[in-house]
Design an enzyme around this catalytic site. Structure first.
Site, mmCIF file in Angstrom:
data_model
loop_
_atom_site.group_PDB
_atom_site.id
_atom_site.type_symbol
_atom_site.label_atom_id
_atom_site.label_comp_id
_atom_site.label_asym_id
_atom_site.label_seq_id
_atom_site.Cartn_x
_atom_site.Cartn_y
_atom_site.Cartn_z
ATOM 1 N N GLU A 8 -0.629 5.344 0.458
ATOM 2 C CA GLU A 8 -1.775 4.445 0.654
ATOM 3 C C GLU A 8 -2.718 5.077 1.672
ATOM 4 O O GLU A 8 -2.274 5.776 2.594
ATOM 5 C CB GLU A 8 -1.283 3.074 1.167
ATOM 6 C CG GLU A 8 -2.443 2.138 1.520
ATOM 7 C CD GLU A 8 -2.069 0.678 1.703
ATOM 8 O OE1 GLU A 8 -0.866 0.369 1.746
ATOM 9 O OE2 GLU A 8 -3.001 -0.138 1.786
ATOM 10 N N ASN A 33 -2.946 -2.929 0.404
ATOM 11 C CA ASN A 33 -4.082 -3.761 0.805
ATOM 12 C C ASN A 33 -5.386 -2.982 0.728
ATOM 13 O O ASN A 33 -6.451 -3.551 0.481
ATOM 14 C CB ASN A 33 -3.859 -4.278 2.237
ATOM 15 C CG ASN A 33 -2.644 -5.187 2.333
ATOM 16 O OD1 ASN A 33 -2.101 -5.640 1.331
ATOM 17 N ND2 ASN A 33 -2.197 -5.447 3.553
ATOM 18 N N GLU A 67 6.949 -1.971 -3.642
ATOM 19 C CA GLU A 67 6.916 -1.783 -2.184
ATOM 20 C C GLU A 67 8.218 -2.331 -1.626
ATOM 21 O O GLU A 67 8.515 -3.522 -1.795
ATOM 22 C CB GLU A 67 5.743 -2.528 -1.535
ATOM 23 C CG GLU A 67 4.412 -1.860 -1.754
ATOM 24 C CD GLU A 67 3.281 -2.507 -0.971
ATOM 25 O OE1 GLU A 67 3.521 -2.982 0.162
ATOM 26 O OE2 GLU A 67 2.157 -2.539 -1.506
ATOM 27 N N ASN A 90 -3.207 -5.708 -6.084
ATOM 28 C CA ASN A 90 -2.110 -5.620 -5.111
ATOM 29 C C ASN A 90 -1.966 -6.924 -4.347
ATOM 30 O O ASN A 90 -2.959 -7.443 -3.818
ATOM 31 C CB ASN A 90 -2.395 -4.497 -4.102
ATOM 32 C CG ASN A 90 -1.355 -4.442 -2.999
ATOM 33 O OD1 ASN A 90 -0.214 -4.045 -3.237
ATOM 34 N ND2 ASN A 90 -1.721 -4.867 -1.793
ATOM 35 N N GLU A 91 -0.758 -7.440 -4.299
ATOM 36 C CA GLU A 91 -0.420 -8.625 -3.479
ATOM 37 C C GLU A 91 -1.523 -9.679 -3.501
ATOM 38 O O GLU A 91 -1.956 -10.161 -2.453
ATOM 39 C CB GLU A 91 -0.101 -8.198 -2.037
ATOM 40 C CG GLU A 91 1.147 -7.363 -1.945
ATOM 41 C CD GLU A 91 1.652 -7.127 -0.523
ATOM 42 O OE1 GLU A 91 0.921 -7.410 0.439
ATOM 43 O OE2 GLU A 91 2.790 -6.645 -0.388
HETATM 44 O O1 AHR Z 1 2.797 -0.843 2.676
HETATM 45 C C1 AHR Z 1 2.032 -1.486 3.636
HETATM 46 C C2 AHR Z 1 1.354 -2.756 3.136
HETATM 47 O O2 AHR Z 1 2.309 -3.736 2.883
HETATM 48 C C3 AHR Z 1 0.606 -2.644 1.832
HETATM 49 O O3 AHR Z 1 -0.692 -2.201 1.994
HETATM 50 C C4 AHR Z 1 0.602 -4.052 1.344
HETATM 51 O O4 AHR Z 1 0.566 -4.119 -0.065
HETATM 52 C C5 AHR Z 1 1.856 -4.644 1.925
HETATM 53 O O5 AHR Z 1 1.618 -5.876 2.522
#
Ligand code: AHR
Length: 497
Positions: free
Chosen positions: A27, A72, A292, A172-173
């Site tokens: 990331e 994120n 993750e 993502n999330e």
């Molecule tokens: O891996 C770190 C963060 O954890 C990522 O950006 C997010 O998707 C998760 O909350």
């Protein structure tokens, strides 16, 4: 001394080992990209700026698939910023991690890096601040051969061949209030389904991942998966799951039992997905992309006040205890190989990572590097979920749990049976017996183990080899593997059968 028996039989087979179980995650967060995998000017960097010392460790780690570019980060990302002449790329504020993004490293650099590392890409599209149009534009830019505006643009940027990216995460999330463009289950369900449909109109063979929950403790857990899959069941292949664990208040027993939470999480997602499948009268099975997972000391996460490039963020110094927990999380992922068909440890370098670097300096393996590397190398063939008879222990966080966790793999090609075991008990060693008669053991066994009188021991720049797996005593006699597993330990036994 406790006593534990693990029965490993061929009929306890779960599935074949999915190579994608050993995935990782890059990331644009902290120093994962900049001064992590990419550092032009570093003594080991090649002409692309890729650190060769890091690439060597990535290969040694045995990573198979790498998710990119977030996290994120992706929910505020414009992929177009990261392509084309580097000196024309804009600097942007990355709102997710309060850092400056130079965009020096983008899609084409990442794809060149995956080729150098010998890994498969798993790409995420931004469904936070963007939508269907930008997702299909990225797909056309990345995967269409040529003859259209965006594919020709890629060619003009020096990437003649289409990238052929197969696996795509639809955001993502999106269930997390911290996420840019956070959505209700209904809002995300429609957007994910319509984005998936549009992407499939480009290529029906893509493998698409709908966002599941960011943790089992999320208030929308369950409802989220149901709502999303009711809309998107036919057009996605995976639902994601994310989980991070940490030692809290010195409670080793609860921390060592973290994988029981991951196990329940997986079972609940499978049950929820199958429930939706049944209601839709579908014979299709959705699998989990656990894209993750790791040990992460989020309590200590301090996002910078100032806007800087590549700040030091979540640079965990992993201990022996953390490595044991990582080993047990991998055991859980393998145990569910029938339904967890991809997984990414988050992340790869510097940020929450098995590999650490210093700018202009060395790269080294953290403690958590080792269970991953050993299991990625030796978990081959068929996964076997053994029957475990072991004492239980009571934990403050997870209640009563078995003290022993185990998975095995059998590689018929090499005739190797690999047994991976964690003794979760924080104080007691356990005498391990593994009857293997159905496998006709040849009598030789190689064993390594990770444990330490000082569980806080960690590898550092000054002492990069302080923590590593050590040879461990084990015998195979009368068709039975025998060993003693120290308290709070991860061990691996390789038996010729
Ligand atoms: O891996 C770190 C963060 O954890 C990522 O950006 C997010 O998707 C998760 O909350």
């Amino acid at each position: 001394m406790l006593e534990s028996t693990v029965v490993v039989r061929p009929d306890l087979r779960v599935a074949r080992v999915n190579p994608r179980t050993f995935g990782s995650f890059v990331e644009h967060m902290g120093r994962c990209v900049y001064t992590g995998i990419y550092e032009p000017g570093h003594p080991s960097a090649d002409e692309n700026g890729f650190r060769q010392d890091v690439l060597e460790l990535v290969r040694e780690l045995g990573v198979t698939v790498v998710r990119y570019p977030g996290g994120n980060f992706v929910s505020g990302y414009r992929w177009e910023d990261g392509v084309g002449p580097v000196d024309e790329r804009p600097r942007r504020l990355d709102l997710a991690w309060r850092q400056l993004e130079t965009n020096e490293f983008g899609l084409n650099e990442f794809m060149a890096w995956t080729r150098a590392a010998g890994v498969e890409p798993m790409m995420a599209v931004n469904l936070g601040t963007r939508g269907i149009a930008e997702a299909v534009d990225l797909l056309e830019y990345a995967n269409h051969p040529s003859g259209t505006h965006l594919s020709d643009l890629r060619v003009s940027h020096g990437a003649r061949e289409p990238h052929g990216i197969r696996m795509w995460c639809l955001g993502n999330e999106m269930d997390g209030p911290w996420q840019l463009g956070h959505k209700t289950p209904e809002e995300y369900a429609r957007l994910a389904a319509e984005t998936a449909r549009a992407m499939r109109q480009f290529d029906a063979g893509l493998e698409l991942v709908a966002c599941g929950s960011s943790g089992r403790e999320m208030p929308t857990f369950g409802t989220w998966e149901t709502t999303v899959l009711e809309e998107a069941y036919d057009v996605v292949d995976y639902v994601s799951a994310h989980a991070y664990y940490q030692l809290v208040d010195g409670d080793h027993a609860s921390f060592l039992a973290s994988s029981t939470n991951m196990d329940t999480f997986i079972r609940d997602v499978v049950a929820t997905a199958d429930h939706v499948g049944a209601r839709l009268n579908s014979s299709k099975k959705i699998t989990i992309s656990f894209d993750e997972w790791n040990v992460w000391y989020q309590r200590e996460l301090a996002v910078p006040e100032d806007w800087t490039v590549a700040p030091r963020l979540s640079e965990e110094a992993y201990t022996v205890l953390d490595a044991v927990v990582v080993g047990s999380l991998l055991i859980t992922l393998l145990q569910h190989s029938d339904r967890v068909t991809a997984a990414c440890q988050a992340q790869l370098v510097n940020t929450i990572s098995p590999i650490r670097t210093e700018p202009g300096g060395p790269a080294w393996r953290q403690s958590i590097f080792y269970p991953f590397a050993e299991m990625a190398r030796h978990a081959r063939g068929e996964v076997i979920r053994p029957t475990v008879t072991a004492p239980t222990m009571t934990t403050a966080k997870h209640g009563e749990v078995p003290t022993l966790d185990c998975v095995a793999t059998h590689d018929a090609d090499t005739g190797t049976l690999a047994v991976f075991v964690v003794n979760r008990h924080p104080e007691e060693a356990t005498e391990l017996r593994v009857p293997l008669r159905d496998f006709a053991p040849a009598g030789t066994v190689r064993a390594v183990s990770m444990h330490d009188a000082d569980r806080t021991a960690a590898n550092t720049q000054e002492d990069p080899d302080r923590v590593r797996p050590l040879p461990h005593e084990a015998t195979v006699e009368d068709g039975e593997l025998r060993s003693v597993l120290p308290a709070a330990s991860w061990s691996m036994f390789l038996i010729d059968v």
